[in-house]
Design an enzyme around this catalytic site. Structure first.
Site, PDB file in Angstrom:
ATOM      1  N   GLY A 174      -3.964  -5.451  -2.104  1.00  0.00           N
ATOM      2  CA  GLY A 174      -2.876  -6.664  -1.675  1.00  0.00           C
ATOM      3  C   GLY A 174      -2.736  -5.629  -0.161  1.00  0.00           C
ATOM      4  N   GLY A 175      -1.152  -6.813   0.782  1.00  0.00           N
ATOM      5  CA  GLY A 175      -1.296  -6.409   2.191  1.00  0.00           C
ATOM      6  C   GLY A 175      -1.124  -5.191   1.786  1.00  0.00           C
ATOM      7  N   GLY A 409     -29.063  -1.349  28.774  1.00  0.00           N
ATOM      8  CA  GLY A 409     -28.331  -1.190  28.474  1.00  0.00           C
ATOM      9  C   GLY A 409     -27.044  -0.002  27.821  1.00  0.00           C
ATOM     10  N   ALA A 410     -28.026   0.633  26.925  1.00  0.00           N
ATOM     11  CA  ALA A 410     -27.916   1.100  25.622  1.00  0.00           C
ATOM     12  C   ALA A 410     -27.860   2.905  26.572  1.00  0.00           C
ATOM     13  CB  ALA A 410     -28.487   1.548  24.131  1.00  0.00           C
TER      14      ALA A 410
HETATM   15  C1  HXC Z   1       5.628  -3.696  -9.726  1.00  0.00           C
HETATM   16  C2  HXC Z   1       3.623  -3.679 -10.654  1.00  0.00           C
HETATM   17  C3  HXC Z   1       3.268  -4.187  -9.464  1.00  0.00           C
HETATM   18  C4  HXC Z   1       3.503  -4.450  -8.862  1.00  0.00           C
HETATM   19  C5  HXC Z   1       2.103  -2.242 -11.046  1.00  0.00           C
HETATM   20  N1  HXC Z   1       2.490  -2.841 -11.303  1.00  0.00           N
HETATM   21  N2  HXC Z   1       1.221  -2.834  -9.578  1.00  0.00           N
HETATM   22  N3  HXC Z   1       4.883  -3.380 -10.610  1.00  0.00           N
HETATM   23  N4  HXC Z   1       4.440  -4.599  -8.384  1.00  0.00           N
HETATM   24  N5  HXC Z   1       3.091  -4.844  -7.203  1.00  0.00           N
HETATM   25  C6  HXC Z   1       3.269  -1.289 -12.672  1.00  0.00           C
HETATM   26  C7  HXC Z   1       3.576  -2.378 -14.044  1.00  0.00           C
HETATM   27  O1  HXC Z   1       3.875  -3.564 -14.202  1.00  0.00           O
HETATM   28  C8  HXC Z   1       3.102  -1.573 -15.240  1.00  0.00           C
HETATM   29  O2  HXC Z   1       4.212  -0.929 -15.265  1.00  0.00           O
HETATM   30  C9  HXC Z   1       2.475  -0.496 -14.349  1.00  0.00           C
HETATM   31  O3  HXC Z   1       2.841  -0.781 -12.698  1.00  0.00           O
HETATM   32  C10 HXC Z   1       1.052   0.132 -14.176  1.00  0.00           C
HETATM   33  O4  HXC Z   1       0.569  -1.064 -14.261  1.00  0.00           O
HETATM   34  P1  HXC Z   1      -0.635  -1.430 -14.645  1.00  0.00           P
HETATM   35  O5  HXC Z   1      -1.315  -3.199 -14.628  1.00  0.00           O
HETATM   36  O6  HXC Z   1      -0.304  -1.605 -16.877  1.00  0.00           O
HETATM   37  O7  HXC Z   1      -2.005  -0.509 -14.747  1.00  0.00           O
HETATM   38  P2  HXC Z   1      -3.420  -0.922 -14.556  1.00  0.00           P
HETATM   39  O8  HXC Z   1      -4.119  -1.450 -15.306  1.00  0.00           O
HETATM   40  O9  HXC Z   1      -4.088   0.604 -14.305  1.00  0.00           O
HETATM   41  O10 HXC Z   1      -3.751  -1.686 -13.013  1.00  0.00           O
HETATM   42  C11 HXC Z   1      -2.877  -0.968 -12.088  1.00  0.00           C
HETATM   43  C12 HXC Z   1      -3.023  -1.865 -10.920  1.00  0.00           C
HETATM   44  C13 HXC Z   1      -2.067  -3.165 -11.480  1.00  0.00           C
HETATM   45  C14 HXC Z   1      -5.085  -2.195 -10.091  1.00  0.00           C
HETATM   46  C15 HXC Z   1      -2.909  -1.645  -9.523  1.00  0.00           C
HETATM   47  O11 HXC Z   1      -1.346  -4.002 -11.762  1.00  0.00           O
HETATM   48  C16 HXC Z   1      -2.416  -4.374 -10.522  1.00  0.00           C
HETATM   49  O12 HXC Z   1      -3.076  -5.298 -10.237  1.00  0.00           O
HETATM   50  N6  HXC Z   1      -1.247  -4.429  -9.671  1.00  0.00           N
HETATM   51  C17 HXC Z   1      -0.967  -5.951  -9.048  1.00  0.00           C
HETATM   52  C18 HXC Z   1      -1.386  -5.884  -7.636  1.00  0.00           C
HETATM   53  C19 HXC Z   1      -0.850  -5.967  -6.492  1.00  0.00           C
HETATM   54  O13 HXC Z   1      -2.027  -7.816  -6.964  1.00  0.00           O
HETATM   55  N7  HXC Z   1      -0.388  -6.193  -5.763  1.00  0.00           N
HETATM   56  C20 HXC Z   1       0.023  -6.679  -4.647  1.00  0.00           C
HETATM   57  C21 HXC Z   1       1.578  -7.182  -4.366  1.00  0.00           C
HETATM   58  S1  HXC Z   1       1.625  -8.154  -3.080  1.00  0.00           S
HETATM   59  P3  HXC Z   1       4.643  -0.820 -16.468  1.00  0.00           P
HETATM   60  O14 HXC Z   1       6.583  -1.339 -16.811  1.00  0.00           O
HETATM   61  O15 HXC Z   1       3.985  -1.203 -17.880  1.00  0.00           O
HETATM   62  O16 HXC Z   1       4.034   0.488 -16.503  1.00  0.00           O
HETATM   63  C22 HXC Z   1       1.537  -7.010  -2.006  1.00  0.00           C
HETATM   64  C23 HXC Z   1       2.577  -7.905  -0.608  1.00  0.00           C
HETATM   65  C24 HXC Z   1       2.038  -6.537   0.115  1.00  0.00           C
HETATM   66  O17 HXC Z   1       0.763  -5.990  -2.098  1.00  0.00           O
HETATM   67  C25 HXC Z   1       2.519  -7.138   2.137  1.00  0.00           C
HETATM   68  C26 HXC Z   1       2.345  -6.116   2.854  1.00  0.00           C
HETATM   69  C27 HXC Z   1       2.305  -6.990   4.685  1.00  0.00           C
END
Ligand code: HXC
Length: 519
Positions: A174-175, A409-410
């Protein structure tokens, strides 16, 4: 009610520390290890000199009270922050703990990172971020977003003041991926590191494309296709060692000089094999790395972005113990031509070296800028201009060694005298001209070739005539565009002497906020 004794309080403190240090607990740690990953704390142990790490904000707690968060304990809020020493030099850091809420970053997690970034800036010491998390913590909504914004803002403040290195040891989605993108170097761990703005599921839903997460955002993808990754590591230990090695070339901040590491063989050195390294036929390629390695201190080359735009080589090395940044055309890849990606790659590196007082040594064997519709449409003019801008705006000592071709130029873009080179050294094999003989003969002798009965022979004769007149360093040297023409065998000696004599140079430029580099 009974009072707690001092002993009770110390025991309570110890229990709390023990619990926090266990992060997400034994099971999650086992899972982390099973994935071939170290824990956040193990990574810091491996990064810093023994006993030097000082953990700050260990007791930080989130204050979210929605969507089940009110009952959740997140030790250290999923990130370890502090400072330690690497080879005796202080470095501030964070290390995300994937065992705690997937290393996701909420308000306090991000505040902790901001605190250590502020300290790194105030103290003028490097900053290393170890990323292994799911991005902004979804339950903390806009607070989590704001925290990321504050990190981005600080990445930009630190940029050019202290070196920033990002290690990607797990997801960085993500971001959140933009924070490492704002730092100077990204080291990605094979198999475990994943960087993307939207993952495979979202891409499938939006565009219908099907791709695995590794193909989309794995280390090799970013090392070869996007150019985001500067170094690829086999595993966590390798990544941490690469970060340490990288730091060894860099000063702690923009007001310091890079550290000097003298080795036994730091002599002036003559290498006769350099006199034989170029093929007689100028159309035949050779590996520029072989030349570089014969000139620098043994084993001191750290190539950056090795797999991206391999037609240009960039990297750090030492010469007589002193850090230098190397930019070199690579004849074995597309004849060392300058294209869009090569220009981007080199320009950013040149600017990094300028930020941190690292002299630049440029090795030239370039046939020109890359011709082609795709290159023109994608902006070779805009991107190629970055090279010109970067070298011209750079005020660190600049030495250019023209090995063979330096066309058009290079030639200018590869740090010619006109781009502000402080010393231009040419080998007798240098060919400095507006363009290569074959192309030039076709243009300036077009009429003669067309009129000749034996057109092929006429062309060959005209190419030979052009080569005789222009494919040498003497015309350029006659106009003072070349400072010295030297025997290849003596290149190390000449670079060392040149560096000694220009290291103290001071160049003044008109004051301004910043130039408007073509982006
Ligand atoms: C809260 C999160 C989380 C998140 C993971 N977890 N990402 N909790 N916010 N963004 C938690 C899960 O709920 C889980 O909790 C634990 O972390 C482990 O995650 P799993 O999914 O079980 O692990 P895995 O299968 O290894 O996958 C990891 C992962 C996946 C690839 C990171 O969790 C995922 O895709 N997460 C979301 C990624 C995403 O889209 N992020 C963008 C967010 S928006 P438990 O309690 O079960 O252990 C963003 C915008 C930021 O980032 C902007 C800044 C400008």
């Amino acid at each position: 009610m009974e009072f707690s004794t001092v002993n009770d309080k110390i025991n309570l403190y110890r229990k709390k520390v023990e619990k926090i240090k266990l992060g997400g607990g034994e099971k999650k740690i086992e899972k982390q290890h099973a994935a071939g990953k170290l824990t956040a704390r193990e990574r810091l142990d491996s990064l810093f000199d023994p006993e030097s790490f000082q953990e700050l904000f260990m007791f930080s707690e989130h204050r979210s009270n929605i969507m089940g968060m009110e009952n959740k304990e997140l030790p250290a809020d999923g990130v370890i922050t502090g400072c330690g020493e690497i080879n005796g030099r202080t470095v501030y850091t964070f290390s995300q703990d994937f065992t705690v809420a997937g290393g996701s970053s909420g308000e306090m997690h991000e505040k902790k990172i901001c605190e250590v970034m502020d300290m790194s800036l105030k103290c003028g010491v490097p900053f290393i971020g170890i990323n292994d998390g799911g991005g902004a913590r979804i339950q903390e909504g806009v607070d989590a977003l704001s925290g990321y914004g504050q990190i981005f803002f600080r990445n930009t403040l630190l940029s050019g003041v202290v070196p920033q290195i990002s290690i990607i040891a797990g997801p960085c989605a993500g971001g959140a991926a933009y924070s490492p993108a704002l730092t100077d170097f990204i080291i990605m761990v094979k198999n475990n590191a994943k960087m993307f703005i939207t993952g495979p599921e979202v891409i499938k839903a939006v565009t219908g494309e099907v791709i695995t997460d590794n193909e989309l955002g794995g280390a090799m993808t970013h090392a070869t296709v996007s150019g985001l990754a500067h170094l690829v590591a086999e595993n966590d230990h390798d990544a941490l060692n690469l970060a340490k090695r990288l730091l060894s070339y860099l000063p702690s901040n923009n007001l310091e000089e890079p550290p000097v590491y003298l080795t036994d063989e730091a002599s002036l050195g003559k290498d006769e094999s350099l006199n034989r390294i170029l093929p007689d036929d100028t159309k035949i390629a050779y590996d520029m790395r072989d030349i570089i390695k014969k000139i620098i201190d043994k084993g001191s080359f750290l190539e950056i972005q090795e797999f991206y735009a391999p037609n240009i080589i960039i990297g750090f090395a030492r010469i007589k113990g002193r850090s230098i940044g190397i930019v070199a055309n690579q004849p074995i890849c597309s004849a060392g031509v300058l294209d869009i990606n090569a220009s981007d790659k080199a320009a950013r590196f040149i600017r990094f070296c300028n930020c941190f007082n690292i002299p630049l040594v440029t090795f030239v064997d370039v046939p020109g800028f890359m011709p082609g519709v795709e290159q023109e449409y994608n902006g070779i003019i805009r991107h190629g201009a970055k090279m010109l801008f970067a070298y011209s705006a750079t005020i660190v000592p600049k030495i250019t060694v023209i090995v063979r071709k330096a066309y058009g130029g290079a030639y200018l873009a590869m740090c010619s005298k006109d781009m502000g080179a402080d010393r231009v050294i040419a080998w007798p094999t240098a060919e400095i001209a507006v363009m290569g003989a074959e192309g030039a003969a076709n243009i300036i002798f077009r009429k003669e070739i067309k009129a000749a009965t034996d057109k092929k022979q006429e062309y060959i004769n005209r190419v030979a005539e052009y080569k005789e007149k222009f494919a040498n360093p003497y015309i350029a040297a006659g106009r003072n565009f070349i400072d010295e023409i030297i025997e290849p065998a003596n290149t190390r000696k000449h670079i060392i002497r040149a560096l000694n004599s220009i290291i103290t140079k001071r160049e003044m430029r008109p004051p301004k906020k910043h130039g408007n580099m073509p982006l």
